[in-house]
Scaffold this active site. Structure first.
Site, PDB file in Angstrom:
ATOM      1  CG  LEU A 148      -1.959  -1.073   1.387  1.00  0.00           C
ATOM      2  CD1 LEU A 148      -2.687  -0.918   2.720  1.00  0.00           C
ATOM      3  CD2 LEU A 148      -2.945  -1.042   0.231  1.00  0.00           C
ATOM      4  CG  ASP A 149       0.512   4.128  -3.033  1.00  0.00           C
ATOM      5  OD1 ASP A 149       1.341   3.297  -3.436  1.00  0.00           O
ATOM      6  OD2 ASP A 149      -0.382   4.612  -3.747  1.00  0.00           O
ATOM      7  CE  LYS A 150       5.252   9.096   4.615  1.00  0.00           C
ATOM      8  NZ  LYS A 150       6.186  10.233   4.446  1.00  0.00           N
ATOM      9  NE  ARG A 251      -1.784   8.299  -4.861  1.00  0.00           N
ATOM     10  CZ  ARG A 251      -0.561   8.510  -4.391  1.00  0.00           C
ATOM     11  NH1 ARG A 251       0.170   7.490  -3.953  1.00  0.00           N
ATOM     12  NH2 ARG A 251      -0.066   9.732  -4.371  1.00  0.00           N
TER      13      ARG A 251
END
Length: 321
Positions: A148-150, A251
């Site tokens: 997962l992205d930050k 995104r």
């Protein structure tokens, strides 16, 4: 016959007439994985390529040679290399855990694994203080099956054993694992459901970003299914289901159809909405997978974080003014 010297971490396997004839003339890696179920096939392949397997006292680095009746196979497990990663006592919100895997509700701001610019303070550092992790992910990414992205919150599964790692990755590849996200976007699509099928690759000029890139120029297939859960004025609460798992996939895809994720500093021009957000309003809400040992279906649901709920509340109030 299988002889195991646990002190030296050596497996000695002799293929005799007593073995099932169906095993004879199998590829070395397949035969070994059948005889030593504690090791995943990919782990065995790695050991072969690294010269840790001897067939009839000769080092063998080819996984494709055939095992024949009477062969004597000697497999040595090298001592584990000490990791440079430090265990850190970082609190974890655990959604599910057993001896094979652990599912965490990741908060915003937490990087999944060490990388340039983030050598510590990651989810991996926190997990090392909590439990053993599969080695197959590598020194910097032990146990990591997906990411997962930050600043994306929510459910993420981590493998504790090599067998679990291999099984979970296979589920992601064959799309039998189901990853569902909730996100808040700018604007409102004209239809209630849709699919974005656009390849994603590294941005041609900004190497920190991803972009829609044709396959012939290095893009990889990426498919995102979406459904509107709630229309809130000039915003929408969206449900996403991933068919693929490219970096920044949701995104990039939402920005491409002109409905970027609220609060996304990279893909939404960072328009202010008057609500303090740590990052993009994107949450890995539900993760459904098959247990790598029992076959049981596991469903982990990550509650929406406070910032996400606050944003929804404020947008709903504004839409009724």
């Amino acid at each position: 016959m299988i002889e195991t010297d646990t002190a030296a971490q050596i497996y000695t396997v002799e293929n005799t007439e007593k073995f099932d004839r169906s095993n004879v003339n199998q590829r070395l890696d397949i035969w070994l994985s059948n005889q030593i179920p504690d090791l995943s096939r990919s782990r065995i392949q790695s050991l072969i390529s690294q010269g840790n397997v001897k067939v009839n006292d000769e080092t063998c680095t080819s996984k494709k040679i055939s095992v024949k009746t009477g062969d004597r196979i000697h497999l040595t497990l090298p001592e584990a290399q000490p990791t440079s990663l430090q265990a850190e006592a970082i609190p974890l919100d655990i959604l599910y855990e057993d001896d094979s895997l652990i599912i965490i509700n990741k908060p915003a701001g937490l990087v999944v694994h060490p990388a340039a610019g983030h050598q510590d303070g990651t989810l991996v550092n926190a997990l090392l203080a909590h439990c053993p992790l599969a080695e197959i992910g590598g020194v910097q990414r032990p146990g990591i099956v997906h990411r997962l992205d930050k600043d994306t919150t929510g459910a993420i599964a981590i493998a504790k054993t090599d067998i679990a790692h291999q099984h979970l990755q296979a589920q992601l590849k064959t799309k039998t694992a189901r990853r569902e996200y909730l996100g808040i976007v700018y604007g409102a699509p004209n239809t209630e459901t849709g699919t974005i099928d656009l390849p994603i690759g590294r941005h041609p000029t900004d190497r920190k970003k991803m972009a829609v890139v044709p396959v012939e120029k290095g893009g990889r297939p990426a498919v995102t299914h979406w459904t509107i859960k709630e229309r809130i004025g000039n915003y929408c609460l969206m449900h996403y289901q991933l068919e693929t798992g490219r970096t920044h996939q949701i995104r990039v895809h939402t920005a491409e159809i002109k409905h970027p994720i609220v609060g996304d500093p990279m893909y939404s021009s960072n328009r202010s909405i008057g609500v303090n957000l740590t990052g993009q309003a994107l949450h890995a809400w539900r993760l459904t997978l098959q247990h790598p040992v029992t076959g049981e279906l596991i469903e982990a649901i990550a509650p929406l974080p406070d910032q996400f709920n606050t944003l929804l509340k404020i947008l709903r109030l504004r839409s009724h003014i």
